[in-house]
Design an enzyme around this catalytic site. Structure first.
Site, PDB file in Angstrom:
ATOM      1  N   GLY A   1       1.544   5.530  -1.828  1.00 48.06           N
ATOM      2  CA  GLY A   1       1.001   6.853  -2.344  1.00 48.06           C
ATOM      3  C   GLY A   1       0.286   6.663  -3.479  1.00 48.06           C
TER       4      GLY A   1
ATOM      5  N   ASP B   1       0.818  -1.137   0.093  1.00 47.00           N
ATOM      6  CA  ASP B   1       0.079  -0.066   0.055  1.00 47.00           C
ATOM      7  C   ASP B   1       1.062   1.081  -0.086  1.00 47.00           C
ATOM      8  OD1 ASP B   1      -2.364   1.324  -0.005  1.00 47.00           O
ATOM      9  OD2 ASP B   1      -2.977   0.675   1.792  1.00 47.00           O
TER      10      ASP B   1
ATOM     11  N   ASP C   1      10.213   8.182  -6.477  1.00 48.83           N
ATOM     12  CA  ASP C   1       9.751   7.785  -5.310  1.00 48.83           C
ATOM     13  C   ASP C   1      10.852   6.380  -4.929  1.00 48.83           C
ATOM     14  OD1 ASP C   1       8.468   7.489  -2.904  1.00 48.83           O
ATOM     15  OD2 ASP C   1       6.748   6.557  -3.448  1.00 48.83           O
TER      16      ASP C   1
END
Length: 288
Positions: free
Chosen positions: A31, A29, A139
């Protein structure tokens, strides 16, 4: 769909494969959305990422980005096998990685950790230098480096920040990185660059060498306040050996661990212009 076996995959197939997105099938899980383990009718396992609805508008832009990302193939990148766009639902289908994320460092000896460093650097080098248009990851973090059954690392979630920005009128800063991995220059500009990716990769190298996470209770009473600050302070005092993970440290690998620590420190230079490229980082790691 990009791959032959998945060409006929529909939303119905995905609902069946994930057991209607049942919670017990969640394996990640973040962003960008939630990842589910899925088993297709032919028995093949895949990972299905259900993108956050609020961030996945614009069907034409979504399809265009998927067509680009589907062409990005490399041994150290998680393969995007296909996608499904149905109303507001946007789903990505990826190859399934048996050993999951790199977070469980305690089970990895130094040779496996070095393999993760070299392989993930190779994957990022390809994104930055080997594919056109170049892709900035934005990221990079430990949970986006996944491992196959041979502990070969594959970088996940590349291109998703660009996909989201193609579907929105502006890019919010919340998707431009994860706490502990965000380069210092983001405070001024919020612009994502290749050198920002290099900084985040430097943090991953520190994790592999120290066995510690970038932030958290470990650093509450410690000089530096977080992993980067603590390591840089220790190096400045000539106490670099003290940051090496005692769980894997021995006389045989101490030299290699210190070399990787040195490479990490260069990646973490405050001034982005002084950081190496991912091509240079990969060459340095290959030489360890």
């Amino acid at each position: 769909m990009f791959e032959q076996p998945l060409r006929k995959l529909t939303l119905g197939n995905i609902l069946e494969a994930t057991n209607n997105f049942r919670e017990t099938n969640i394996i990640g899980d973040g962003g960008f959305g939630t990842v589910y383990k899925a088993t297709l009718r032919n028995g093949n396992k895949v990972a299905v990422k259900k993108l956050s609805q609020a961030k996945a508008q614009g069907d034409r832009e979504f399809v265009a980005e998927m067509e680009t990302l589907g062409k990005v193939k490399h041994q150290n990148l998680v393969s995007l096998l296909g996608y499904c766009s149905f109303g507001e639902e946007k789903l990505l289908v990826y190859q399934y990685m048996v050993n999951g994320r790199t977070g469980r460092l305690e089970v990895l000896d130094w040779n496996k950790r070095l393999k993760i460093a070299v392989g993930s650097a190779r994957g990022l080098k390809f994104l930055h230098h080997g594919f056109h248009p170049h892709i900035i990851h934005r990221d990079i973090k430990a949970s986006n480096i996944l491992l196959n059954e041979d502990f070969e690392p594959k970088v996940a979630d590349f291109g998703l920040a660009r996909l989201i920005s193609a579907c929105e009128t502006h890019v919010s800063t919340e998707i431009a990185g994860t706490l502990g991995y965000i380069p210092p220059e983001y405070g001024q500009s919020c612009r994502s660059t290749k050198k920002g990716d290099v900084y985040s990769f430097g943090v991953i190298l520190l994790e592999l060498v120290t066995g510690k996470e970038p932030t958290g209770p470990d650093f509450k009473e410690v000089e530096g306040g977080n992993l980067v600050g603590w390591v840089l302070q220790k190096r400045k005092k000539g106490e670099a050996v003290e940051v090496l993970d005692p769980a894997v440290l021995n006389a045989d690998c101490e030299g290699a661990m210190l070399k990787v620590l040195q490479i990490a420190s260069v990646c973490l230079a405050e001034n982005p212009a002084r950081r190496p490229t991912m091509e240079e980082v990969y060459k340095l790691l290959k030489g360890v």
